[in-house]
Design a protein around this motif. Structure first.
Motif, short mmCIF file in Angstrom:
data_model
loop_
_atom_site.label_atom_id
_atom_site.label_comp_id
_atom_site.label_asym_id
_atom_site.label_seq_id
_atom_site.Cartn_x
_atom_site.Cartn_y
_atom_site.Cartn_z
N ARG A 90 -0.47 -0.85 -2.46
CA ARG A 90 -0.60 -0.11 -1.19
C ARG A 90 0.54 0.90 -1.04
NH1 ARG A 90 1.18 -1.22 4.08
NH2 ARG A 90 1.90 -3.28 3.43
N TYR A 91 1.77 0.47 -1.29
CA TYR A 91 2.90 1.39 -1.21
C TYR A 91 2.74 2.55 -2.20
CZ TYR A 91 5.29 -2.35 1.39
OH TYR A 91 5.63 -3.32 2.31
N GLY A 92 2.30 2.20 -3.42
CA GLY A 92 2.16 3.23 -4.45
C GLY A 92 1.10 4.26 -4.10
N VAL A 93 -0.04 3.80 -3.55
CA VAL A 93 -1.12 4.72 -3.18
C VAL A 93 -0.66 5.65 -2.06
CG1 VAL A 93 -3.41 4.87 -2.15
CG2 VAL A 93 -2.96 3.21 -3.97
N ILE A 94 0.02 5.09 -1.05
CA ILE A 94 0.49 5.92 0.07
C ILE A 94 1.47 6.98 -0.41
CG2 ILE A 94 1.85 5.88 2.21
CD1 ILE A 94 0.63 3.11 2.78
N ILE A 95 2.42 6.59 -1.25
CA ILE A 95 3.40 7.55 -1.76
C ILE A 95 2.71 8.60 -2.64
CG2 ILE A 95 5.43 7.83 -3.25
CD1 ILE A 95 6.09 6.61 -0.58
N SER A 96 1.70 8.19 -3.42
CA SER A 96 0.96 9.13 -4.27
C SER A 96 0.24 10.17 -3.43
CB SER A 96 -0.04 8.37 -5.14
OG SER A 96 0.59 7.43 -5.95
N VAL A 97 -0.49 9.71 -2.43
CA VAL A 97 -1.21 10.64 -1.55
C VAL A 97 -0.23 11.55 -0.84
CG1 VAL A 97 -2.69 10.81 0.49
CG2 VAL A 97 -3.15 9.06 -1.25
#
Length: 537
Positions: free
Chosen positions: A305-312
């Motif tokens: 979840r953290y990784g997806v948010i930072i990616s977006v």
């Protein structure tokens, strides 16, 4: 043990080449395919775990890859588009680092602002090799390509400097924004000067010492390592040293290389760069099992979840940055509006979506120390590693897969008044023949009268000038003419293939020396390479 390690390396290279060939067959860009392949292989039972040492990536892989990118970058275009390149390579990197720092500080429990800047410095630079490979078969405006090439050359330097200062503040517990800003410019400028100084040394050796093609090619491989290590030894930017030195030597290459050296160096560099690129991208995928196992206190779901948010967030920041960075200078300065055609909205969007992360980001994350100066474990280290991998996966694999489709849907047109390549080539050949013909007339008039071979050469030049001038005058290149050119190239290729078969027959009959036959084969190779080069345009 030595044999096992050698077998592992050879097996890895074999897998890299097989995946690259499969990617070509499926028409998928090879960085994407290699990361996916490495990801699958890494989770297979019984496969040896491969741990990537960050020092190995920075020292072994980064200098030659940066040097090769700098070598094929046009200094004229780099300087012409220095404004958008600087806004992306420096302004966007700093902007991304700041936004990621504050968002991650607010979102992740216990994540300090210093750790946020560390993460921002890691994920802010797009990967040069990934973007180039994905965009290779996509027709883009020349301006967009020049800007992406220039950005990718220098954004690693700015991001690594942000990373270095953030890491220092976390490890030592002290940080001064004034000192960091001063050191930022010092490290960058001194890195450039170091690269230019070492570049001048290699320039002098290659120009005035009696080298051979093999020695000159080997020296070009040594140069980026001397530049990188020399700058890093004084804590300057090794990246900027390699880029500046590479641009300088490339600009002076016509003075230091003859045709033989140039042909050999280009062939060797292409092969080495191809192998290095393949290895680093598959290593990204192979590293994930090690990263997942080290998550520790965080569940896999939380980390994703953290990784997806930072990616977006990283993708959105780049898109939001592109339009003000493109249009505000045009509004403020009349000279820009006068000298540059309007970029439209499509080309900036493609540049924004080409921000794919890669090996430099992962190597930076892996270089985070295990412990602080006081001996305690480095906080959130494994989470930072995992978030970095997610950002690479989303921006490189997912974004990279959709980018060609998006680009075709946008149907981006050429922005500037670019003369077609076929017209440029014809104009260059015409000018070269005119210079040679004039020299023949001025200097070798007696030879023309007395030497039949020189007389034939003059007639060939006259015919070539007449044909090129006629072609240049009527180079509308409609569909019919293009078809005729393609048909002509096809006929020449067929004739060359027949000549190759005849050479093979002569070789079997032992009528001529093998060395002489090899030279004739090399001439056919050059002729076919010229045809393929023209056909690709």
């Amino acid at each position: 043990m030595i044999y096992e390690n050698l077998l592992l390396i050879l097996s890895l290279l074999f897998v890299v080449f097989m995946l690259m060939m499969l990617g070509q067959r499926l028409k998928v860009s090879y960085p994407i395919f290699l990361v996916l392949g490495g990801l699958v292989i890494g989770f297979l039972p019984g496969v040896p775990r491969i741990k990537m040492e960050p020092e190995l990536v920075f020292l072994v892989f980064l200098p030659p890859l940066l040097f090769e990118a700098a070598w094929y970058t046009s200094w004229h275009n780099f300087w012409k588009w220095k404004r958008p390149i600087s806004l992306l390579a420096f302004g966007l990197v700093l902007f991304t680092s700041c936004i990621v720092a504050y968002v991650s500080n607010a979102m992740i429990p216990g994540f300090t602002l210093g750790l946020g800047f560390l993460l921002g410095g890691i994920i802010s630079p797009p990967d040069a090799v990934a973007a180039t490979a994905v965009l290779k078969n996509i027709k883009l405006p020349k301006r967009a390509l020049y800007i992406l090439e220039g950005e990718s050359l220098v954004n690693d330097a700015s991001s690594l400097i942000v990373f270095r200062f953030a890491l220092l503040s976390i490890v030592s517990g002290t940080f001064s924004i004034h000192e960091a800003a001063t050191d930022f410019f010092l490290v960058t400028i001194m890195g450039i000067l170091t690269g230019l100084a070492i570049g001048h040394v290699f320039y002098a050796i290659l120009r005035w010492f009696p080298t051979t093609p093999s020695i000159s090619t080997a020296l070009t491989f040594m140069a980026p390592y001397f530049m990188y290590i020399g700058a890093e030894a004084f804590h300057f930017s090794g990246v900027m040293a390699v880029v500046s030195g590479g641009l300088f030597l490339s600009f002076r290459s016509h003075e230091i290389f003859n045709y033989n050296t140039r042909m050999q160096a280009v062939s060797v560099w292409k092969t080495v760069a191809f192998v290095l690129n393949g290895i680093v991208f598959i290593l990204i995928g192979l590293e994930l099992p090690e990263i997942v196992e080290g998550l520790g206190d965080y569940s896999l779901g939380e980390a994703i979840r953290y990784g997806v948010i930072i990616s977006v967030l990283a993708i959105v920041i780049r898109i939001l940055w592109m339009y003000p960075a493109t249009y505000i200078p045009r509004l403020l300065f009349k000279s820009i509006r006068t000298n540059e055609n309007h970029p439209g909205w499509r080309a900036p969007l493609v540049i924004a979506l080409a921000g794919m992360r890669g090996v430099v980001s992962l190597a930076s994350a892996l270089s985070i120390p295990l412990a602080l100066d006081n001996g305690t474990n480095f906080p959130h280290r494994n989470l930072i590693l995992f978030i970095t991998f997610v950002v690479i996966f989303i921006t490189l694999v997912i974004q990279g897969l959709f980018l060609p489709l998006i680009t075709r849907l946008l149907n981006v047109k050429e922005i500037d008044n670019i003369v077609p390549e076929v017209e440029q080539e014809t104009g260059i050949r015409l000018q070269l023949m005119k210079v040679a013909h004039k020299q023949l007339q001025d200097t070798y008039r007696k030879d023309i009268e007395e030497n039949e071979l020189v007389a034939n050469l003059q007639q060939q030049l006259q015919s070539g000038i007449s044909l090129s001038a006629t072609k240049l005058a009527s180079l509308e290149c409609d569909d019919t003419e293009l078809h005729e050119i393609e048909r002509f190239h096809g006929v020449k290729k067929h004739l060359i293939a027949l000549q190759r078969k005849e050479l093979f027959r002569l070789k079997k009959e032992h009528l001529y020396d093998d060395e002489v036959l090899r030279k004739q084969e090399a001439l056919l190779d050059l002729e076919e390479a010229e045809i393929n080069g023209r056909s690709s345009h």
